[in-house]
Design an enzyme around this catalytic site. Structure first.
Site, mmCIF file in Angstrom:
data_model
loop_
_atom_site.group_PDB
_atom_site.id
_atom_site.type_symbol
_atom_site.label_atom_id
_atom_site.label_comp_id
_atom_site.label_asym_id
_atom_site.label_seq_id
_atom_site.Cartn_x
_atom_site.Cartn_y
_atom_site.Cartn_z
ATOM 1 N N ASN A 1 0.854 -1.186 0.000
ATOM 2 C CA ASN A 1 0.000 0.000 0.000
ATOM 3 C C ASN A 1 0.891 1.238 0.000
ATOM 4 O O ASN A 1 1.368 1.688 1.038
ATOM 5 C CB ASN A 1 -0.895 -0.032 1.240
ATOM 6 N N ASP A 2 1.096 1.784 -1.182
ATOM 7 C CA ASP A 2 1.980 2.938 -1.356
ATOM 8 C C ASP A 2 1.609 4.119 -0.487
ATOM 9 O O ASP A 2 2.413 5.025 -0.280
ATOM 10 C CB ASP A 2 1.879 3.437 -2.806
ATOM 11 N N CYS A 3 0.374 4.137 -0.071
ATOM 12 C CA CYS A 3 -0.138 5.338 0.587
ATOM 13 C C CYS A 3 -0.103 5.237 2.108
ATOM 14 O O CYS A 3 -0.500 6.173 2.798
ATOM 15 C CB CYS A 3 -1.560 5.601 0.115
ATOM 16 N N ASN B 1 2.137 5.541 4.700
ATOM 17 C CA ASN B 1 3.518 6.001 4.904
ATOM 18 C C ASN B 1 3.721 6.296 6.384
ATOM 19 O O ASN B 1 3.612 7.422 6.842
ATOM 20 C CB ASN B 1 3.786 7.260 4.059
#
Ligand code: BGC
Ligand code: NOJ
Length: 811
Positions: free
Chosen positions: A482-484, A486
């Site tokens: 999940n790139d988002c 963070n």
């Protein structure tokens, strides 16, 4: 509502109105020359790299949508029209677009004249063929004029759309006979050019966009077409275009075909130029000569059909469900090939100028195409592995042209290393080619650091083994799948880029999702080690994996589902105690696929929680409750409005994980229900809600928190293609290539009587019949091979070329 229908015999989607909710596109080409073509003939072409070798110009985010392409105008009396409706949008008497495997056919009819436009990229050649067949359906002779039109891009698509002070002066063309050469950059001795030609003498041409369109006009109403006469303009700078004028007279019932070729020529390095600015046309002339007749074009089309039919015959099913068959046999595999070719670069949602190849994306895409083109999968694995760092971490992306890691983005996505194991395992299961493990592969593209591929896998696993946080879970780094999410970005200011700044790895933020991967792919790594005689090492890896399983079931378990992560402050993410984002989809799918909690009950409980809390009629949303407030400490995820993208959208990529997971616990009904919810063929009827193409997956469908629940975005280039193919082909229909052999372990809806399936595996053809007399969801009670009973459900490899009859009875 539908805007067309499937033709299963032709393997086409037939669009019956140009007024689709969004442009519905197809991809032409599968080697080096590629074109995107929409149902109205919009789109563009490029050679290998959509950023650096863009052949024709396209305007993203334009109004009206999708209004640049290869357009053919017909001026018939006072009527000007296009067979694909755009860009004049003249109302047609009939319209149809058939998107097929590597070709599209657009047919328009107006005032008793039919224009059929066939578009494809021939196998093994660097050009797009547009054959326009005109038929006079009236009972009187007809005279009319055809104008072709496309706009050249000055090669570098970013420069082309930004550096106007320069590129308004660099454009150069040349016209010889019926061929228009676009030769900008040739002066700089870049030895490439484009040609646009037609197989007949022309009655005029234009190469200046301004001359063709006329002042203050657009491609919806070109002055030249209105006047019925080209101006024979030669472009000097500004915007070079390719326009041919062909005057046609047809007797009643008669047809004429015009074959247009848009080609790319790159002369070999060592070939000398006649003089600067003078191009060597030999290869262009030879290319034009290859497609000068209908017979040649027919033969090229036949080769294209053979190419696809051969490719897709590797895996085909026959069941009582025609939607299942059409997705498995045609569209899902076709999309997997497109993601192989395009990665995430060029679509109607990816500009072709942004991202290179993703490490994790390409490894996952490989799961969907390795059975089709194993040799290219091998090459891809070696390219990807060469971008790994010596410590096992990896560049997150690399450039396809240079194959070098992208330094702007760098590393720090801690799931990346484990996806390499997934890709290599899939390759080994498919091919049995263990020699790949001995291939010397660079680290960080540095030859002096090269080590056998097996060593890369060791370092992949080792990286996670040595990067654990306070709970013993893997550190998340900048983000995992999940790139988002963070979780180490708390030091960022609002507005700062989420992915290119900040600590690459915080001291404590941990990921339960990566823990699931560690178990799943750790076990695969152990299997690879066992198969290559490294038994002690395999045992050590398994001990690590067992410890991680325990950690997941303690620190990673929330009581009813798997937690998602711990943030940089040690707070739980994805737990009951959270105000929003209490449960996430990713760890439920991955941990259960890994087998965690299957014997002890947590797996079933977690999947029930997914059903209770995340399921909707259009698919499973990524998390609940959606983040309504912006959380600085979580990064990009809460920057999206609720229901979109990673903030509780239906992120299609991870729906198949849950479907796979359901098969692991034997729930064939539920696995199939999940499969169907996001599967294009099953939701074709709601195309007005879904809006993207009903023959391919989109990255995302708006979740139930969104105002536009059910609306899809970002079609074509998504890991969803590969993972759904893995789900349906290996977990549901149950044909699993493993290191031990081809395992047959279906998990299907109980009402299904069975199915027959052809699988080409390691060169042999397996004709498999699965029967389900007791209407169960899972379990094999008997299997025969060529009529002889065998024990277990794993088939050993047989000599290439042989055919094996397999009968499987569920029970
Ligand atoms: C998107 C992600 C995507 C990422 C790629 C983000 O803005 O939300 O889905 O993976 O960009 O860089
Ligand atoms: C799309 C990216 O290409 C992929 O790498 C990522 O896993 C998903 N978005 C989820 O963020």
């Amino acid at each position: 509502m539908k805007f067309g229908h499937f033709s299963d015999t032709a393997r086409e989607y037939v669009i019956t109105t140009p007024r689709t909710p969004l442009p519905w596109i197809n991809y032409l080409g599968s080697e080096a020359f590629f074109s995107l073509v929409s149902h109205t003939a919009g789109g563009y072409s490029f050679y290998k790299d959509a950023k650096l070798r863009r052949i024709t110009r396209y305007r993203y985010n334009n109004v009206p949508a999708d209004s640049n392409g290869r357009y053919y105008y017909i001026k018939d009396g006072d009527t000007v029209w296009n067979p694909g409706w755009q860009p004049t949008q003249t109302e047609l008497d009939s319209y149809e677009c058939r998107h097929g495997l590597g070709y599209s056919i657009i047919t328009g009819k107006k005032n008793s004249l039919t224009a059929k436009l066939e578009l494809f990229v021939p196998v093994g050649d660097n050009c797009e063929i547009d054959r326009l067949v005109l038929t006079n359906e009236s009972d009187a002779p007809k005279s009319f004029t055809v104008f072709s039109y496309l706009e050249f891009c000055l090669w570098n698509a970013v420069d082309d759309s930004t550096n106007f002070q320069r590129n308004f002066s660099t454009g150069e063309v040349e016209v010889e006979g019926s061929t228009i050469y676009h030769k900008t950059e040739y002066r700089e001795r870049r030895n490439h050019y484009a040609l646009f030609t037609v197989n007949t003498p022309i009655d005029g041409f234009d190469t200046s966009r301004d001359a063709f369109l006329g002042a203050w006009r657009s491609n919806a109403n070109p002055e030249v077409v209105e006047n019925g006469r080209c101006t024979n303009s030669v472009a000097h700078g500004w915007a070079p275009v390719g326009v041919h004028q062909v005057n046609v007279t047809l007797q009643p019932g008669k047809s004429r075909s015009l074959i247009f070729v848009l080609g790319y020529i790159e002369n070999p390095e060592d070939e000398k130029w006649a003089a600067p600015g003078v191009i060597n046309k030999t290869r262009a002339q030879a290319m034009a000569a290859r497609y000068a007749t209908d017979a040649q074009v027919d033969a090229a089309l036949a080769r294209l059909h053979d190419h696809w039919n051969n490719l897709l015959s590797t895996y085909s099913v026959k069941s009582s469900d025609e939607k299942l068959d059409r997705m498995v046999n045609t569209w899902n595999q076709y999309q997997c090939m497109v993601t192989f070719n395009m990665s995430r670069s060029a679509s109607y949602y990816e500009s072709g100028t942004g991202r290179g190849m993703g490490f994790r994306d390409s490894c996952q895409d490989l799961l969907g195409f390795v059975h089709l083109i194993p040799a290219r999968a091998r090459e891809r694995i070696l390219d990807i592995a060469a971008t790994q760092f010596p410590d096992g971490s990896a560049y997150h992306q690399y450039q396809p042209l240079t194959k070098k890691g992208n330094m702007d983005i760098g590393s720090g996505f801690n799931d990346d290393p484990l996806w390499l194991i997934a890709a290599v395992y899939a390759y080994l299961g498919e091919t049995g080619d263990y020699s790949i493990l001995d291939e010397p592969v660079d680290f960080d593209n540095d030859h002096s650091l090269a080590q056998p591929l097996l060593e890369h896998l060791r370092r992949s696993f080792g990286y996670l083994r040595t990067h654990k946080g306070p709970h013993g879970l893997p550190l998340i780094g900048r983000a995992d799948w999940n790139d988002c999410l963070n979780l180490n970005c708390f030091s960022k200011e609002p507005g700062e880029s989420f992915q290119t700044t900040g600590p690459s790895e915080g001291p404590v933020a941990e990921s339960v999702f990566i823990a699931g991967m560690y178990v799943k792919y750790g076990n695969q790594f152990a299997e690879i080690l066992d198969s290559t005689g490294h038994t002690d090492e395999a045992a050590a890896v398994r001990a690590e994996v067992a410890e991680m399983e325990h950690t997941v079931l303690t620190a990673g378990w929330d009581g009813k589902w798997f937690r998602r992560a711990y943030d940089a402050f040690g707070h739980v993410i994805g737990g009951e105690e959270c105000e929003e984002g209490k449960i996430f989809i990713e760890p439920q799918g991955m941990c259960v696929m890994a087998g965690i909690g299957v014997d002890t009950g947590e797996a079933v409980t977690a999947l029930q929680s997914v059903k209770d809390k995340l399921d909707t009629k259009y698919g499973i949303v990524l998390l609940q409750p959606a983040y309504t407030k912006y959380h600085l400490e979580l990064g990009e995820i809460s920057s999206y409005p609720p229901g979109y993208k990673e903030n509780a959208g239906i992120f299609c990529h991870n729906n198949p994980w849950v479907s796979c997971a359901e098969t692991v616990v034997g729930h064939g009904d539920r696995a199939f229900e999940i499969y169907k919810k996001t599967c294009p063929a099953y939701i074709e009827d709601i195309s007005e809600i879904h809006r993207t193409e009903p023959y391919v997956y989109s990255q995302m469908v708006a979740g139930r928190d969104a105002a536009t629940f059910g609306e899809a975005k970002n079609s074509w280039l998504t890991g969803t293609a590969a993972w759904t193919f893995v789900d349906v082909s290996q977990y549901i229909l149950g044909i699993q290539p493993t290191l031990a052999g081809l395992k047959i372990d279906p998990c299907i809806p109980h009402e299904m009587d069975g199915f027959t399936l052809r699988r080409v595996w390691r060169g042999a053809t397996y004709e498999i019949v699965v029967e389900n007399p007791d209407h169960l969801e899972k379990g094999v009670k008997a299997m025969t091979v060529d009529g002889k009973p065998v024990s277990g459900n794993i088939l050993s490899p047989v000599p290439a070329g042989s055919t094996v009859e397999v009968k499987v009875v569920m029970g």
